[in-house]
Design an enzyme around this catalytic site. Sequence first.
Site, mmCIF file in Angstrom:
data_model
loop_
_atom_site.group_PDB
_atom_site.id
_atom_site.type_symbol
_atom_site.label_atom_id
_atom_site.label_comp_id
_atom_site.label_asym_id
_atom_site.label_seq_id
_atom_site.Cartn_x
_atom_site.Cartn_y
_atom_site.Cartn_z
ATOM 1 N N HIS A 176 34.226 19.316 -86.475
ATOM 2 C CA HIS A 176 34.411 18.358 -85.410
ATOM 3 C C HIS A 176 33.756 18.231 -84.200
ATOM 4 C CE1 HIS A 176 37.293 21.501 -83.965
ATOM 5 N NE2 HIS A 176 37.089 20.558 -82.765
ATOM 6 N N ASP A 177 33.190 19.291 -83.761
ATOM 7 C CA ASP A 177 32.418 19.319 -82.505
ATOM 8 C C ASP A 177 31.031 19.703 -82.753
ATOM 9 O OD1 ASP A 177 34.150 18.422 -80.494
ATOM 10 O OD2 ASP A 177 34.970 20.303 -80.064
ATOM 11 N N LYS A 180 28.061 19.203 -80.333
ATOM 12 C CA LYS A 180 28.048 19.690 -79.058
ATOM 13 C C LYS A 180 27.037 20.683 -78.699
ATOM 14 C CE LYS A 180 32.767 19.587 -77.210
ATOM 15 N NZ LYS A 180 34.002 20.034 -76.845
ATOM 16 N N HIS A 205 28.753 13.530 -78.009
ATOM 17 C CA HIS A 205 28.640 14.675 -79.235
ATOM 18 C C HIS A 205 29.368 14.193 -80.425
ATOM 19 C CE1 HIS A 205 33.099 15.413 -78.020
ATOM 20 N NE2 HIS A 205 33.091 16.007 -79.023
ATOM 21 N N HIS A 230 38.005 11.898 -81.227
ATOM 22 C CA HIS A 230 38.209 11.526 -79.769
ATOM 23 C C HIS A 230 38.910 10.100 -79.618
ATOM 24 C CE1 HIS A 230 37.336 15.379 -77.789
ATOM 25 N NE2 HIS A 230 36.402 15.424 -78.341
ATOM 26 N N ASP A 258 43.501 19.382 -82.928
ATOM 27 C CA ASP A 258 42.366 19.999 -82.005
ATOM 28 C C ASP A 258 43.120 19.925 -80.635
ATOM 29 O OD1 ASP A 258 40.042 20.472 -81.004
ATOM 30 O OD2 ASP A 258 39.515 18.611 -80.760
HETATM 31 FE FE LIG Z 1 35.161 16.990 -79.515
HETATM 32 FE FE LIG Z 2 37.857 21.021 -80.784
#
Ligand SMILES: [Fe+2]
Ligand SMILES: [Fe+2]
Length: 328
Positions: A176-177, A180, A205, A230, A258
């Site tokens: 999911h990230d 980043k 991100h 998000h 999350d």
């Molecule tokens: Fe995120």
């Molecule tokens: Fe996370």
Amino acid sequence: MSNDDTKDMVETVDVSPRDPDLPQAPGADVFRQLLHQAVRVADMANSQAMRMALDFAKVYEREQGVRQQFENQLKQMTLMEKQATRYAEDLAGMLRSERERRQELERALEQERIASEELRRTGLQGISHLVLAATIKDRTTGTHLQRVRRYVEAIGERLGLPAALVEEFGYSSVMHDVGKIHTPDHILQSEHVLSDDEFSVIKQHCIDGEKMLGTARFFETARAIAREHHERWDGKGYPDGKKGEEISLAARIVSIADVFDALTSKRPYKEAWSAEAGLKAIEAGAGERFDPEIVAGFVALTKEGVLERISSEVAASDDDEHPGSSAK
Ligand SMILES: [Fe+2]
Ligand SMILES: [Fe+2]
């Protein structure tokens, strides 16, 4: 001897009564009578022979007819037998080629299955490498990803999703990230309120993550999660402001897992919240930030002690890998 021949022969013998004026030889009358009788007997025999011959001819004719019939029937049967044999051969040929085609199809399917299994293994390996890379950089991220994955799978099962989908949601949540990687550390680790510019860098991100995951079918769910985790149920999230069911189910589930894990984990800038406090925050966000139906499932899981069990299992496996660690 034909009937006419016999008749001629009989007619050449003169059997008429004798002339009374002619002198009569002794025994002539007896002879004449005998001759008469002989001629009659011959006539009778002749006509009987004729009748027999005619009867025989009739019987013969009939027999011939029957034989002809038999022969015709035999010919027909032979023809039918040949046709049946040809038909059976054709049928056997068709069955043979049908069987061969099926075997070919089964072979192709098996190859397809092997290829897809290999692709899946390669994908899962890639994910393990990603988690490992994240763990090396920051161990708290490693355990965070493991817990999020387990929470997502538990929620998926709770919602009654098919096992294959639960597994897909689980491994996809780990990424999911992933976007980043492009976010500068000073923004990620910032302890002050982010400026608008910094916040727009953070938002990026989600877009970067989706792009990084390419176009393979294997990462389709992972791309949706990276892009939408998000977003908010009320449409006030980022990067696209999607709302309700416009957001994929996988991303709606990941979003809850999350946030819950971020709240209940220690960060450089905050202490870990208790599970109760984290759950309250999630419940408060139902219908605003989160899908209320998924929140209900999540609350049930917490009450059953599932999340607590997952959390301690992940901590235990982290301790096994890094003895003495107290990372949460
Ligand atoms: Fe995120
Ligand atoms: Fe996370």
